[in-house]
Design a protein around this motif. Structure first.
Motif, short mmCIF file in Angstrom:
data_model
loop_
_atom_site.label_atom_id
_atom_site.label_comp_id
_atom_site.label_asym_id
_atom_site.label_seq_id
_atom_site.Cartn_x
_atom_site.Cartn_y
_atom_site.Cartn_z
N HIS A 158 9.51 15.78 2.68
CA HIS A 158 8.31 14.97 2.90
C HIS A 158 8.71 13.73 3.69
N SER A 159 8.04 13.51 4.80
CA SER A 159 8.26 12.33 5.63
C SER A 159 7.06 11.41 5.48
N LEU A 160 7.34 10.13 5.31
CA LEU A 160 6.27 9.14 5.10
C LEU A 160 6.51 7.91 5.96
N PHE A 161 5.44 7.20 6.22
CA PHE A 161 5.56 5.94 6.95
C PHE A 161 4.73 4.88 6.23
N GLY A 162 5.30 3.69 6.14
CA GLY A 162 4.59 2.57 5.50
C GLY A 162 5.27 1.27 5.80
N ARG A 163 4.58 0.21 5.42
CA ARG A 163 5.14 -1.13 5.61
C ARG A 163 6.27 -1.36 4.61
N ARG A 164 7.30 -1.99 5.04
CA ARG A 164 8.43 -2.33 4.17
C ARG A 164 8.31 -3.80 3.81
N PRO A 183 0.84 -1.21 0.00
CA PRO A 183 0.00 0.00 0.00
C PRO A 183 0.87 1.26 0.00
N MET A 184 0.28 2.35 -0.49
CA MET A 184 0.99 3.64 -0.48
C MET A 184 1.37 4.01 0.95
N GLY A 216 13.57 1.56 8.90
CA GLY A 216 12.35 0.81 9.16
C GLY A 216 11.28 1.21 8.15
N GLY A 217 10.11 1.56 8.64
CA GLY A 217 9.03 1.97 7.75
C GLY A 217 9.00 3.46 7.47
N TYR A 218 9.96 4.20 8.03
CA TYR A 218 10.00 5.65 7.88
C TYR A 218 10.90 6.03 6.71
N SER A 219 10.41 6.96 5.86
CA SER A 219 11.20 7.45 4.73
C SER A 219 11.19 8.97 4.71
N GLY A 220 12.29 9.55 4.30
CA GLY A 220 12.37 10.99 4.11
C GLY A 220 12.72 11.28 2.66
#
Length: 167
Positions: free
Chosen positions: A157-163, A93-94, A134-138
């Motif tokens: 932009h900071s995002l969080f998602g499943r890896r 998922p996004m 982890g699931g955090y991306s910048g």
């Protein structure tokens, strides 16, 4: 308050025009939404590499404010969409936007060359992954005037998602 009301309210004609729009439902997880199609229609992807996306985009009139300038909301939209796209993993998922910080440094306009003939400035938009844990991306998204190279905006932009699983 009255100025805010005037700025936000649609005229009767505008309101009726919007109410006549037919927006079909999309299949969640499978199709783009109306919003995504509206936002990304016209964008041209020039280069894609792991952690990097480069696009060009001619500013359509739908992205301008009342003064004919590229609307700040449209810039925020592009930062959100491209910042998310650069970390998207196929089959997952996004990611969810956690935080965005945008510096608006210049403006771009829809210009009039001759009577009734408008041309649109072309943007160069690049998105790059700054890091992942982890699931955090910048990510960082740069919006530039393609002809002059002038930076219009810079968004983090900071995002969080499943890896994906390493198994």
């Amino acid at each position: 308050m009255e100025k805010a009301r005037e700025y936000l309210e649609l005229s009767k004609e505008e309101s009726e025009s919007v109410s006549r729009l037919t927006i079909h439902p999309h299949r969640v997880g499978l199709d783009c939404s109306f919003y995504e199609r509206f936002t990304l229609r016209g964008i041209q992807v020039d280069r894609v590499e792991p952690g990097f996306v480069s696009c060009t985009f001619k500013i359509p009139p739908r992205f301008t404010d009342k003064n004919g300038s590229l609307a700040n909301g449209a810039i925020a939209n592009l930062v959100d969409e491209l910042g998310g796209a650069v970390v998207q993993v196929d089959g997952l998922p996004m990611n969810v936007s956690v935080d965005m910080s945008i510096s608006f440094l210049s403006t771009a306009k829809v210009n009039v060359r001759e009577l009734h003939l408008a041309y649109m400035e072309e943007l160069e938009i690049t998105a790059r992954v700054l890091g992942q844990r982890g699931g955090y991306s910048g990510t960082i998204v740069l919006v530039k005037n393609k002809a002059t190279g002038e930076t219009i905006a810079e968004g983090r932009h900071s995002l969080f998602g499943r890896r994906p699983s390493k198994m």
